[in-house]
Design a protein around this motif. Structure first.
Motif, PDB file in Angstrom:
ATOM      1  N   UNK A 287      -1.306  -3.496  51.579  1.00  0.00           N
ATOM      2  CA  UNK A 287      -2.584  -3.852  50.990  1.00  0.00           C
ATOM      3  C   UNK A 287      -2.358  -4.524  49.654  1.00  0.00           C
ATOM      4  N   UNK A 288      -3.437  -4.637  48.865  1.00  0.00           N
ATOM      5  CA  UNK A 288      -3.325  -5.296  47.563  1.00  0.00           C
ATOM      6  C   UNK A 288      -4.387  -4.771  46.618  1.00  0.00           C
ATOM      7  N   UNK A 289      -4.130  -4.993  45.339  1.00  0.00           N
ATOM      8  CA  UNK A 289      -5.113  -4.734  44.299  1.00  0.00           C
ATOM      9  C   UNK A 289      -5.549  -6.099  43.787  1.00  0.00           C
ATOM     10  N   UNK A 290      -6.846  -6.349  43.875  1.00  0.00           N
ATOM     11  CA  UNK A 290      -7.436  -7.595  43.408  1.00  0.00           C
ATOM     12  C   UNK A 290      -8.388  -7.287  42.266  1.00  0.00           C
ATOM     13  N   UNK A 291      -8.588  -8.240  41.394  1.00  0.00           N
ATOM     14  CA  UNK A 291      -9.561  -8.071  40.318  1.00  0.00           C
ATOM     15  C   UNK A 291     -10.648  -9.122  40.498  1.00  0.00           C
ATOM     16  N   UNK A 292     -11.883  -8.666  40.406  1.00  0.00           N
ATOM     17  CA  UNK A 292     -13.032  -9.556  40.493  1.00  0.00           C
ATOM     18  C   UNK A 292     -13.775  -9.563  39.174  1.00  0.00           C
ATOM     19  N   UNK A 293     -14.276 -10.721  38.793  1.00  0.00           N
ATOM     20  CA  UNK A 293     -14.998 -10.877  37.529  1.00  0.00           C
ATOM     21  C   UNK A 293     -16.334 -11.544  37.785  1.00  0.00           C
TER      22      UNK A 293
ATOM     23  N   UNK B 146       7.244  -4.413  42.300  1.00  0.00           N
ATOM     24  CA  UNK B 146       6.512  -4.775  41.081  1.00  0.00           C
ATOM     25  C   UNK B 146       6.622  -6.273  40.789  1.00  0.00           C
ATOM     26  N   UNK B 147       7.366  -7.001  41.641  1.00  0.00           N
ATOM     27  CA  UNK B 147       7.553  -8.437  41.445  1.00  0.00           C
ATOM     28  C   UNK B 147       6.295  -9.226  41.748  1.00  0.00           C
ATOM     29  N   UNK B 148       6.442 -10.522  41.704  1.00  0.00           N
ATOM     30  CA  UNK B 148       5.319 -11.428  41.857  1.00  0.00           C
ATOM     31  C   UNK B 148       4.717 -11.371  43.267  1.00  0.00           C
ATOM     32  N   UNK B 149       3.474 -10.929  43.354  1.00  0.00           N
ATOM     33  CA  UNK B 149       2.774 -10.814  44.627  1.00  0.00           C
ATOM     34  C   UNK B 149       2.003 -12.086  44.933  1.00  0.00           C
TER      35      UNK B 149
ATOM     36  N   UNK C 150      -7.101 -18.937  51.537  1.00  0.00           N
ATOM     37  CA  UNK C 150      -5.745 -19.377  51.290  1.00  0.00           C
ATOM     38  C   UNK C 150      -4.952 -18.347  50.509  1.00  0.00           C
ATOM     39  N   UNK C 151      -3.770 -18.773  50.052  1.00  0.00           N
ATOM     40  CA  UNK C 151      -2.854 -17.903  49.301  1.00  0.00           C
ATOM     41  C   UNK C 151      -3.173 -17.976  47.820  1.00  0.00           C
ATOM     42  N   UNK C 152      -3.197 -16.811  47.165  1.00  0.00           N
ATOM     43  CA  UNK C 152      -3.293 -16.710  45.707  1.00  0.00           C
ATOM     44  C   UNK C 152      -2.030 -16.028  45.216  1.00  0.00           C
ATOM     45  N   UNK C 153      -1.496 -16.533  44.112  1.00  0.00           N
ATOM     46  CA  UNK C 153      -0.264 -15.998  43.537  1.00  0.00           C
ATOM     47  C   UNK C 153      -0.604 -15.243  42.252  1.00  0.00           C
ATOM     48  N   UNK C 154      -0.124 -14.021  42.147  1.00  0.00           N
ATOM     49  CA  UNK C 154      -0.466 -13.175  40.999  1.00  0.00           C
ATOM     50  C   UNK C 154      -0.061 -13.800  39.673  1.00  0.00           C
ATOM     51  N   UNK C 155       1.126 -14.376  39.599  1.00  0.00           N
ATOM     52  CA  UNK C 155       1.592 -14.913  38.320  1.00  0.00           C
ATOM     53  C   UNK C 155       0.999 -16.277  37.991  1.00  0.00           C
ATOM     54  N   UNK C 156       0.405 -16.943  38.969  1.00  0.00           N
ATOM     55  CA  UNK C 156      -0.169 -18.279  38.746  1.00  0.00           C
ATOM     56  C   UNK C 156      -1.523 -18.389  39.432  1.00  0.00           C
ATOM     57  N   UNK C 157      -2.519 -17.633  38.988  1.00  0.00           N
ATOM     58  CA  UNK C 157      -3.809 -17.643  39.683  1.00  0.00           C
ATOM     59  C   UNK C 157      -4.493 -19.005  39.661  1.00  0.00           C
ATOM     60  N   UNK C 158      -4.212 -19.834  38.678  1.00  0.00           N
ATOM     61  CA  UNK C 158      -4.858 -21.147  38.601  1.00  0.00           C
ATOM     62  C   UNK C 158      -4.264 -22.141  39.586  1.00  0.00           C
ATOM     63  N   UNK C 159      -3.084 -21.863  40.129  1.00  0.00           N
ATOM     64  CA  UNK C 159      -2.448 -22.772  41.085  1.00  0.00           C
ATOM     65  C   UNK C 159      -3.299 -22.939  42.336  1.00  0.00           C
ATOM     66  N   UNK C 160      -3.880 -21.856  42.798  1.00  0.00           N
ATOM     67  CA  UNK C 160      -4.756 -21.889  43.962  1.00  0.00           C
ATOM     68  C   UNK C 160      -5.951 -20.985  43.667  1.00  0.00           C
TER      69      UNK C 160
ATOM     70  N   UNK D 255      -1.443  -7.108  42.384  1.00  0.00           N
ATOM     71  CA  UNK D 255      -0.177  -6.641  42.980  1.00  0.00           C
ATOM     72  C   UNK D 255      -0.421  -6.246  44.427  1.00  0.00           C
ATOM     73  N   UNK D 256       0.687  -6.107  45.146  1.00  0.00           N
ATOM     74  CA  UNK D 256       0.643  -5.583  46.517  1.00  0.00           C
ATOM     75  C   UNK D 256       0.796  -4.068  46.492  1.00  0.00           C
ATOM     76  N   UNK D 257       0.267  -3.421  47.488  1.00  0.00           N
ATOM     77  CA  UNK D 257       0.496  -1.987  47.708  1.00  0.00           C
ATOM     78  C   UNK D 257       1.602  -1.860  48.739  1.00  0.00           C
TER      79      UNK D 257
END
Length: 120
Positions: A28-34, A72-75, A93-103, A116-118
């Motif tokens: 699974x994953x932990x996502x943050x919504x704003x 704990x690496x880049x999810x 599509x794919x979202x990258x934790x360390x580069x959220x603006x990329x996609x 992060x991933x669970x």
């Protein structure tokens, strides 16, 4: 496919082609919504295939991957995000934790990104 989508696809394939890094699939994953209008942020704990609501959006986690041996690496996660009032996805599509603006998801009110991933 947009130029940004093509660049992301290439970025995800290059490590696999070069053999630079193996990945593991999370449970699974932990996502943050704003909510950008009222400044409220919420964390969403999703298992693969599960959905959560963020205002009028339905956020579905399809898959989450991380560097093998480094949970704990880049999810990066494959997400489907739908507005309940629209037929087409707001984001898929794919979202990258360390580069959220990329996609990034482009929405006037809401923002979503991967934390992060669970693994359990």
């Amino acid at each position: 496919m947009t130029l940004r989508g093509a660049a992301l696809a290439l970025a995800l394939l290059v490590p696999q082609i070069a053999g630079a890094q193996e990945v593991a699939i999370g449970t699974g994953a932990v996502l943050r919504g704003l909510d950008k209008l009222n400044g409220t942020a919420i964390d969403m704990q999703l298992t693969t295939g599960e959905s959560a609501e963020l205002g009028k959006l339905q956020v579905t986690l399809r898959e989450c991957r991380y560097p093998a041996g480094d949970a704990a690496g880049d999810a990066y996660a494959f997400l489907s995000i739908h507005d309940v009032a629209a037929d087409t996805p707001v984001f898929e599509g794919w979202m990258i934790a360390s580069s959220p603006a990329l996609s990034a998801m482009e929405h006037p009110r809401y923002d979503v990104w991967v934390l992060r991933c669970n693994t359990e």
